[in-house]
Design a protein around this motif. Structure first.
Motif, PDB file in Angstrom:
ATOM      1  N   GLN A  70       0.285 -51.411  31.476  1.00 18.90           N
ATOM      2  CA  GLN A  70       1.330 -52.275  30.911  1.00 18.90           C
ATOM      3  C   GLN A  70       1.313 -53.679  31.506  1.00 18.90           C
ATOM      4  O   GLN A  70       1.773 -54.619  30.876  1.00 18.90           O
ATOM      5  CB  GLN A  70       2.724 -51.632  31.075  1.00 18.90           C
ATOM      6  N   PHE A  71       0.833 -53.825  32.742  1.00 23.71           N
ATOM      7  CA  PHE A  71       0.789 -55.184  33.298  1.00 23.71           C
ATOM      8  C   PHE A  71      -0.646 -55.708  33.485  1.00 23.71           C
ATOM      9  O   PHE A  71      -0.888 -56.624  34.272  1.00 23.71           O
ATOM     10  CB  PHE A  71       1.635 -55.317  34.576  1.00 23.71           C
ATOM     11  N   ALA A  72      -1.561 -55.161  32.705  1.00 23.25           N
ATOM     12  CA  ALA A  72      -2.944 -55.660  32.767  1.00 23.25           C
ATOM     13  C   ALA A  72      -2.969 -57.158  32.448  1.00 23.25           C
ATOM     14  O   ALA A  72      -2.373 -57.594  31.474  1.00 23.25           O
ATOM     15  CB  ALA A  72      -3.820 -54.899  31.776  1.00 23.25           C
ATOM     16  N   GLY A  73      -3.635 -57.936  33.288  1.00 26.09           N
ATOM     17  CA  GLY A  73      -3.744 -59.384  33.063  1.00 26.09           C
ATOM     18  C   GLY A  73      -2.588 -60.185  33.633  1.00 26.09           C
ATOM     19  O   GLY A  73      -2.544 -61.402  33.495  1.00 26.09           O
ATOM     20  N   LEU A  74      -1.659 -59.519  34.315  1.00 28.95           N
ATOM     21  CA  LEU A  74      -0.515 -60.213  34.922  1.00 28.95           C
ATOM     22  C   LEU A  74      -0.580 -60.097  36.446  1.00 28.95           C
ATOM     23  O   LEU A  74      -1.201 -59.178  36.969  1.00 28.95           O
ATOM     24  CB  LEU A  74       0.793 -59.588  34.438  1.00 28.95           C
ATOM     25  N   TYR A  75       0.104 -61.020  37.112  1.00 28.02           N
ATOM     26  CA  TYR A  75       0.318 -60.939  38.567  1.00 28.02           C
ATOM     27  C   TYR A  75      -0.973 -60.968  39.377  1.00 28.02           C
ATOM     28  O   TYR A  75      -1.089 -60.301  40.402  1.00 28.02           O
ATOM     29  CB  TYR A  75       1.103 -59.659  38.937  1.00 28.02           C
ATOM     30  N   MET A  76      -1.966 -61.718  38.915  1.00 29.05           N
ATOM     31  CA  MET A  76      -3.247 -61.699  39.602  1.00 29.05           C
ATOM     32  C   MET A  76      -3.319 -62.717  40.743  1.00 29.05           C
ATOM     33  O   MET A  76      -4.327 -62.759  41.445  1.00 29.05           O
ATOM     34  CB  MET A  76      -4.402 -61.898  38.605  1.00 29.05           C
ATOM     35  N   GLU A  91       6.364 -50.515  38.987  1.00 28.12           N
ATOM     36  CA  GLU A  91       6.001 -50.048  37.635  1.00 28.12           C
ATOM     37  C   GLU A  91       5.724 -48.540  37.655  1.00 28.12           C
ATOM     38  O   GLU A  91       6.181 -47.805  36.782  1.00 28.12           O
ATOM     39  CB  GLU A  91       4.789 -50.834  37.116  1.00 28.12           C
ATOM     40  N   LYS A  94       8.544 -46.019  37.371  1.00 29.32           N
ATOM     41  CA  LYS A  94       9.175 -45.790  36.056  1.00 29.32           C
ATOM     42  C   LYS A  94       8.705 -44.499  35.382  1.00 29.32           C
ATOM     43  O   LYS A  94       9.355 -44.006  34.471  1.00 29.32           O
ATOM     44  CB  LYS A  94       8.873 -46.958  35.111  1.00 29.32           C
ATOM     45  N   TYR A 100       9.934 -43.167  29.029  1.00 31.96           N
ATOM     46  CA  TYR A 100       9.149 -44.363  29.335  1.00 31.96           C
ATOM     47  C   TYR A 100       7.665 -44.021  29.347  1.00 31.96           C
ATOM     48  O   TYR A 100       6.828 -44.737  28.784  1.00 31.96           O
ATOM     49  CB  TYR A 100       9.562 -44.976  30.679  1.00 31.96           C
ATOM     50  N   LYS A 103       6.159 -43.623  25.880  1.00 34.03           N
ATOM     51  CA  LYS A 103       5.998 -44.911  25.208  1.00 34.03           C
ATOM     52  C   LYS A 103       4.801 -45.671  25.815  1.00 34.03           C
ATOM     53  O   LYS A 103       3.930 -46.179  25.100  1.00 34.03           O
ATOM     54  CB  LYS A 103       7.292 -45.711  25.407  1.00 34.03           C
ATOM     55  N   ALA A 104       4.770 -45.718  27.139  1.00 30.09           N
ATOM     56  CA  ALA A 104       3.737 -46.510  27.816  1.00 30.09           C
ATOM     57  C   ALA A 104       2.347 -45.880  27.646  1.00 30.09           C
ATOM     58  O   ALA A 104       1.366 -46.576  27.381  1.00 30.09           O
ATOM     59  CB  ALA A 104       4.083 -46.656  29.295  1.00 30.09           C
ATOM     60  N   ILE A 107       0.866 -46.592  24.263  1.00 28.57           N
ATOM     61  CA  ILE A 107       0.281 -47.945  24.205  1.00 28.57           C
ATOM     62  C   ILE A 107      -1.070 -47.955  24.910  1.00 28.57           C
ATOM     63  O   ILE A 107      -2.049 -48.515  24.412  1.00 28.57           O
ATOM     64  CB  ILE A 107       1.247 -48.971  24.849  1.00 28.57           C
ATOM     65  N   SER A 316      -8.272 -56.587  34.901  1.00 30.16           N
ATOM     66  CA  SER A 316      -7.358 -57.066  33.867  1.00 30.16           C
ATOM     67  C   SER A 316      -7.774 -56.603  32.480  1.00 30.16           C
ATOM     68  O   SER A 316      -7.023 -56.757  31.532  1.00 30.16           O
ATOM     69  CB  SER A 316      -7.258 -58.593  33.915  1.00 30.16           C
TER      70      SER A 316
ATOM     71  N   SER B 385       2.610 -54.025  25.137  1.00 27.91           N
ATOM     72  CA  SER B 385       3.030 -53.591  26.468  1.00 27.91           C
ATOM     73  C   SER B 385       4.526 -53.359  26.465  1.00 27.91           C
ATOM     74  O   SER B 385       5.270 -54.058  25.771  1.00 27.91           O
ATOM     75  CB  SER B 385       2.673 -54.658  27.511  1.00 27.91           C
ATOM     76  N   THR B 386       4.960 -52.392  27.269  1.00 27.32           N
ATOM     77  CA  THR B 386       6.400 -52.156  27.423  1.00 27.32           C
ATOM     78  C   THR B 386       7.085 -53.358  28.066  1.00 27.32           C
ATOM     79  O   THR B 386       8.299 -53.487  28.003  1.00 27.32           O
ATOM     80  CB  THR B 386       6.649 -50.934  28.341  1.00 27.32           C
ATOM     81  N   GLU B 398      -1.024 -66.521  31.018  1.00 25.76           N
ATOM     82  CA  GLU B 398      -1.946 -65.974  32.017  1.00 25.76           C
ATOM     83  C   GLU B 398      -2.652 -64.734  31.460  1.00 25.76           C
ATOM     84  O   GLU B 398      -3.878 -64.607  31.514  1.00 25.76           O
ATOM     85  CB  GLU B 398      -1.164 -65.602  33.290  1.00 25.76           C
TER      86      GLU B 398
END
Lengths: 420, 420
Positions: A70-76, A91, A94, A100, A103-104, A107, A316, B385-386, B398
């Motif tokens: 779900q957070f691939a490509g973020l917070y790098m 994360e 959760k 949750y 749903k996740a 995706i 990512s 993404s969730t 990003e």
């Protein structure tokens, strides 16, 4: 007997050095396994014409974290330990909530379907129910490989710190429940040395002893701070790898996957070599988290089993094409700085498929008679060039890997079944 | 007066450290320049609604080789000098043929249209006519920036070795013809020190002296073998950069772009700093050709003008998004190995647009009143993404950079004109 006939241009590894091409060929598949190529059509139950495309074996992703997708490509803009505490652990917590998780993971599997991966070995979270949900969903979707319920009983946030005994109980329950699935098996999954007490490691080692068919997966020598941390937690240990080895987690009886191995000592390379460990080289993750670059060509020279992995979401991208291009680039950067031999394209492609074949319970990762019919169909029609007509399949595949890594696949077959 | 109104979510750099976000805003453009944001619609001649998308300033690619686009993503198992001789030079020789050039440059511009680039500085080949064709085609397509007819009179294959006098004559003719174009100017373009005799360099330096408005572009310290070669060709020179400096090519009077700078000596960094040279950091190319990693954060600390470039086809992708992610990764790898500071995402984004603003003849690279209205509209709707609903525009951008680099842009405006 069900026979499938696929027409198209096939390219697949014969060995670490050599890619084989079959142009305008017909591939015969029977009962989910490859039979042979033919230069003409034969009667079949199902027929597909992918003449305009490139067909390759399904690729294997030997290390990824499904709940992190779900957070691939973020917070790098973080390094490993910060990134774990600030983003990854909150994360993962959760996934106690089954709604949750459903749903996740839906995706996640939709994204996986668009990727060239057909086999995988992945981490879930500490939560037995949602880990089993992931295993079941992957199984239903047709994927083969391993899912691990993660074990963590120290140095973790409160909502991800397990009671050791409870953790072992739910691990055993997870293993039992997963046995009923068709294509997905469980993997024993201590997160990494810092998050498992000796009691936990000992109990997991007993599970491995009792179940020699189980795979074990974890992280090894990813980042300098992490290695220093392990040293301070285990002053008695010769090195990081030896902690796993003490608990039979380095492939003595059970197959073992160790992710990263960016900063191995020579003694650790000896262990990986002698114990036949599968190294999951995760270049995208290693650059994203400022970890470093694994000495892949040195490991290959020693005969260590190197495989490739996305390590989503340290990596990512879920696309193994992206991982192949990163592995090539990393080897070239090591070449520039340390004179290590750079990987060739056929070699990097081999690492993404055929190399991990012995890790899985049935043979896959190339197109050989009687092997599992795992195939991926890709299209490079978006690339225009005056050179297009003169290119070999190998050149087209190389260019696709660099230019189209994130494009969805055209079709995907696992064990002869069209899953996308 | 022509007014354009664009509705959407805008993100743009305010400085090296800071990205500004404007959500659900209306941007007013008059006569090709930004006027202001508004929170409500105003009367206009043209109106666009990109509410579902992300809108950024156009990006600048400060170093690429247009004639090499045809083999982008191919032949990457080579290092610089092999790659030049075996693939690059034979391809560039084809641009003597105007028919080939027209076909190939059309393909190049189609690919460029799908990319986020709105300004560029590119190399053509030694051939005056096809170089001018490229300049005209880019100008017609709306792009701003520089095109160079390349100069080469030594150490090159016969069909790419010019007679010095002829080369200078056709350079002057190319400059004169290009003056008639609207948005594209010529750049003096000695390929690199090894391919230009001292007579050539001297003659080019005189052209620069006579035309202080001309930009000069070349390659510097890309690869260790290349640097060694320059040393052997110029034993009298203090270093590689000083050869260019001797001929006034390091930005004393004329703006100067030097590509790569992977292995600078301290004295060379001093020169780049004092002469206000624009460094075209080309991370994709530097990894593909085993060149190394430029010490970007060290250059930034000194106040050197670092900009980003694809260096197609050493770089395998024409997308500056791909280059941004490579620049970030390279800085993190240097962080892991040499403890150099890693770039942040806002900083890397800044390097792709605002950083190169002073290089071009009119202001662009962010969204400021009276600056050129160069905008790129991108869509991240393929990423599920969730977490989607809680993300900032900066986080979405990003993630887009890491995950969607090769996707075509949704729309592109240059100086207020919708070119795609």
């Amino acid at each position: 007997m069900k026979r499938i006939l696929i027409k198209g241009n096939f390219i697949y590894p014969l060995s670490k050095e050599r890619l084989e091409e079959k142009r305008n060929a017909f591939l015969i598949i029977e009962n989910g396994r490859f039979v042979s190529f033919s230069d003409h059509a034969v009667p079949s139950d199902e027929e597909y014409d992918f003449s305009d495309n490139i067909i390759i074996p399904g690729l294997s992703d030997t290390h990824l974290h499904a709940p992190q997708y779900q957070f691939a490509g973020l917070y790098m803009d973080k390094s490993l330990l910060e990134w774990l505490n600030e983003h990854t652990f909150p994360e993962e917590a959760k996934y106690k909530d089954m709604k949750y998780a459903e749903k996740a993971y839906s995706i996640f599997i939709s994204a996986l379907n668009k990727s060239p991966t057909t086999r995988l070995s992945c981490f879930a979270t500490i939560h037995e129910d949602s880990s089993f949900l992931l295993a079941s969903m992957l199984d239903d979707a047709g994927y083969s490989g391993y899912v691990g319920k993660v074990n963590m009983d120290r140095n973790s946030p409160p909502d991800l710190t397990e009671d050791t005994e409870e953790s072992i109980k739910s691990t055993l329950s997870f293993i039992r429940r997963t046995e009923k699935l068709k294509n997905i098996s469980s993997a024993v999954t201590p997160r990494f040395v810092p998050s498992c007490t000796d009691s936990m490691m000992k109990a997991l080692s007993e599970i491995l002893l009792d179940n020699p068919g189980l795979v074990v997966q974890s992280h090894l020598c990813e980042n300098k701070d992490e290695i220093e941390w392990v040293r301070s937690l285990h002053p008695e240990a010769e090195n990081y790898a030896s902690v796993y080895d003490r608990y039979g987690m380095l492939g003595r009886r059970n197959k073992s996957i160790m992710a990263h191995v960016c900063w191995p000592e020579d003694a650790e390379l000896d262990l990986l070599e002698n114990r036949n460990v599968f190294v999951a080289h995760s270049p995208s993750s290693n650059e994203n988290l400022s970890s470093g670059i694994a000495p892949v060509s040195r490991m290959l020279e020693r005969g260590i089993n190197v495989t490739l992995s996305s390590d989503v979401a340290g990596g990512s991208s879920i696309s193994m094409f992206s991982v192949i291009s990163r592995a090539l680039s990393h080897s070239r950067i090591r070449n520039a700085f340390f004179s290590d031999r750079a990987l060739t394209f056929p070699e990097a492609f081999y690492l993404s498929c055929l190399s991990s074949s012995p890790l899985f319970s049935s043979q896959s990762g190339s197109i050989f008679p009687s092997w599992d019919a795992d195939l991926v169909v890709i299209s490079d029609s978006s690339i225009k060039s005056t050179l297009n007509e003169g290119l070999s399949l190998s050149e087209r595949l190389e260019r696709y890997v660099y230019s189209c890594a994130e494009l969805p696949v055209v079709a995907k077959f696992i064990k002869g079944r069209k899953v996308v």
